[in-house]
Motif scaffolding. Sequence first.
Motif, mmCIF file in Angstrom:
data_model
loop_
_atom_site.group_PDB
_atom_site.id
_atom_site.type_symbol
_atom_site.label_atom_id
_atom_site.label_comp_id
_atom_site.label_asym_id
_atom_site.label_seq_id
_atom_site.Cartn_x
_atom_site.Cartn_y
_atom_site.Cartn_z
ATOM 1 N N LEU A 60 0.840 -1.133 0.198
ATOM 2 C CA LEU A 60 -0.116 -0.123 0.001
ATOM 3 C C LEU A 60 0.768 1.373 0.000
ATOM 4 O O LEU A 60 0.708 2.159 -0.454
ATOM 5 C CB LEU A 60 -1.001 0.097 1.337
ATOM 6 N N GLY A 61 2.030 1.216 0.794
ATOM 7 C CA GLY A 61 2.795 2.427 0.733
ATOM 8 C C GLY A 61 3.552 2.778 -0.577
ATOM 9 O O GLY A 61 3.200 4.114 -1.030
ATOM 10 N N PRO A 62 4.089 1.791 -1.130
ATOM 11 C CA PRO A 62 4.559 2.201 -2.577
ATOM 12 C C PRO A 62 3.392 2.700 -3.520
ATOM 13 O O PRO A 62 3.701 3.444 -4.298
ATOM 14 C CB PRO A 62 5.272 0.876 -3.039
ATOM 15 N N LEU A 63 2.348 2.033 -3.289
ATOM 16 C CA LEU A 63 1.245 2.361 -4.213
ATOM 17 C C LEU A 63 0.692 3.720 -4.107
ATOM 18 O O LEU A 63 0.466 4.499 -5.003
ATOM 19 C CB LEU A 63 0.211 1.314 -3.904
ATOM 20 N N MET A 64 0.658 4.234 -2.926
ATOM 21 C CA MET A 64 0.384 5.534 -2.787
ATOM 22 C C MET A 64 1.224 6.364 -3.131
ATOM 23 O O MET A 64 1.017 7.757 -3.357
ATOM 24 C CB MET A 64 -0.212 5.586 -0.960
ATOM 25 N N LEU A 65 2.358 6.201 -3.041
ATOM 26 C CA LEU A 65 3.685 7.037 -3.276
ATOM 27 C C LEU A 65 3.671 7.308 -5.093
ATOM 28 O O LEU A 65 4.500 8.125 -5.705
ATOM 29 C CB LEU A 65 4.815 6.750 -2.705
ATOM 30 N N LEU A 66 3.047 6.156 -5.668
ATOM 31 C CA LEU A 66 3.389 6.241 -7.099
ATOM 32 C C LEU A 66 2.948 7.326 -7.785
ATOM 33 O O LEU A 66 3.803 7.566 -9.009
ATOM 34 C CB LEU A 66 2.701 4.656 -7.707
ATOM 35 N N PRO A 67 1.772 7.888 -7.837
ATOM 36 C CA PRO A 67 1.365 9.141 -8.116
ATOM 37 C C PRO A 67 2.299 10.495 -8.219
ATOM 38 O O PRO A 67 2.690 10.929 -9.115
ATOM 39 C CB PRO A 67 0.043 9.437 -7.896
ATOM 40 N N ALA A 68 2.934 10.504 -7.234
ATOM 41 C CA ALA A 68 3.722 11.513 -6.861
ATOM 42 C C ALA A 68 5.227 11.262 -7.576
ATOM 43 O O ALA A 68 5.647 12.370 -8.273
ATOM 44 C CB ALA A 68 4.005 11.676 -5.450
ATOM 45 N N VAL A 69 5.570 10.015 -7.540
ATOM 46 C CA VAL A 69 6.745 9.700 -8.289
ATOM 47 C C VAL A 69 6.520 10.038 -9.740
ATOM 48 O O VAL A 69 7.545 10.393 -10.544
ATOM 49 C CB VAL A 69 7.154 8.189 -8.035
ATOM 50 N N ILE A 70 5.277 9.490 -10.330
ATOM 51 C CA ILE A 70 5.188 9.573 -11.570
ATOM 52 C C ILE A 70 5.138 11.359 -12.119
ATOM 53 O O ILE A 70 5.550 11.711 -13.115
ATOM 54 C CB ILE A 70 3.840 8.938 -12.031
ATOM 55 N N TYR A 71 4.330 12.117 -11.208
ATOM 56 C CA TYR A 71 4.491 13.532 -11.345
ATOM 57 C C TYR A 71 5.884 13.874 -11.356
ATOM 58 O O TYR A 71 5.918 14.900 -12.536
ATOM 59 C CB TYR A 71 3.360 13.948 -10.311
ATOM 60 N N ILE A 72 6.807 13.548 -10.648
ATOM 61 C CA ILE A 72 8.036 14.148 -10.474
ATOM 62 C C ILE A 72 8.815 13.766 -11.535
ATOM 63 O O ILE A 72 9.449 14.812 -12.023
ATOM 64 C CB ILE A 72 8.771 13.805 -8.987
#
Length: 324
Positions: free
Chosen positions: A33-45
């Motif tokens: 769940l943690g990496p999945l929630m961070l995925l949109p921010a990583v894609i944005y950056i």
Amino acid sequence: MSVAASQSETPRITWSDEPEPTGRYLLDRSSLLGPLMLLPAVIYIIGLVAVPFVLAIAYAFSDVTVGDQSLDWTGLENFRAVWNDRTFQTALKNTFYFAFVSQAIVIVLANMLALVLASDFKGKRLVRFLILLPWTTPIALAAIGWLWMLDSVYSPIDAFLREIGLLGPGTHWGPGKNLLYLAKPDLAQASVLFVHVWRTLPLATIILLAGLTSIPQDIKDAADVDGAGFWRQLFKIRIPLLLPIMAVAILYGIVFTFTDMTVVYILTRGGPLDQTQVLASWAFYKGVQGTDLAQGAAIALFLFPVLVVAAIVMLRLARRTDTV
């Protein structure tokens, strides 16, 4: 009730080596769940920061233009040409001038406003709203408003100064003497500097106000008991405790001012005679409007080391003052 009976009713605590249940669904697992929630921010950056940055580096070392998209290696030729350009030298000087001078003014005014807003008085919420309003206003709309306020012919500031007798009276042939804020190099630079101060002052004020409210009341009471006056408490208590927060406010202000081209683009277009150009605006004019993407990228890359150095210095200052 006997002691033996009460002891027998006492619940026993047992330890088990069995792992905690992970849940029936995959999303119940924290490792997923943690990496999945961070995925949109990583894609944005990656999409809006990393990819343009890599492209800017590739363009800066090539001869790419709007008409020719081929990346032919040219080495440091673009950086040499940019460095020898007088307009670039003016833009580099103005970038430092607007950023550091504006933030020096902002940090002084923000401390004064924070001290005022930290006290109780009638209408404090309205005053806080009015102070925060420039920050919530889109910078493009605010710059257009200042463009009208500083107009060379119909400036309401000039009209007010004329009414109180500081400017010559107008006639039926025209409005009379005007200061021409955006037509003279010195006044144009002062106007851009003023708008930068007006824009970043609310954020610094709110940051310092939050820092003032976080100072323990025991420290203030002890200073009052010891007979410390306002100025002694200001320089011995408030400012030393607020130094880490001031560093954060200055860092944000420098980053916003260094990377901003909206104020210059709307107010002066870099004029008069390129005397108000900054690195961001000159990179736009050279790369986009001038179709020389390679030199535009080289100009933009000069922002990167300056911002990195500023961030490192401010963060180290904040860490050092926090441990004192």
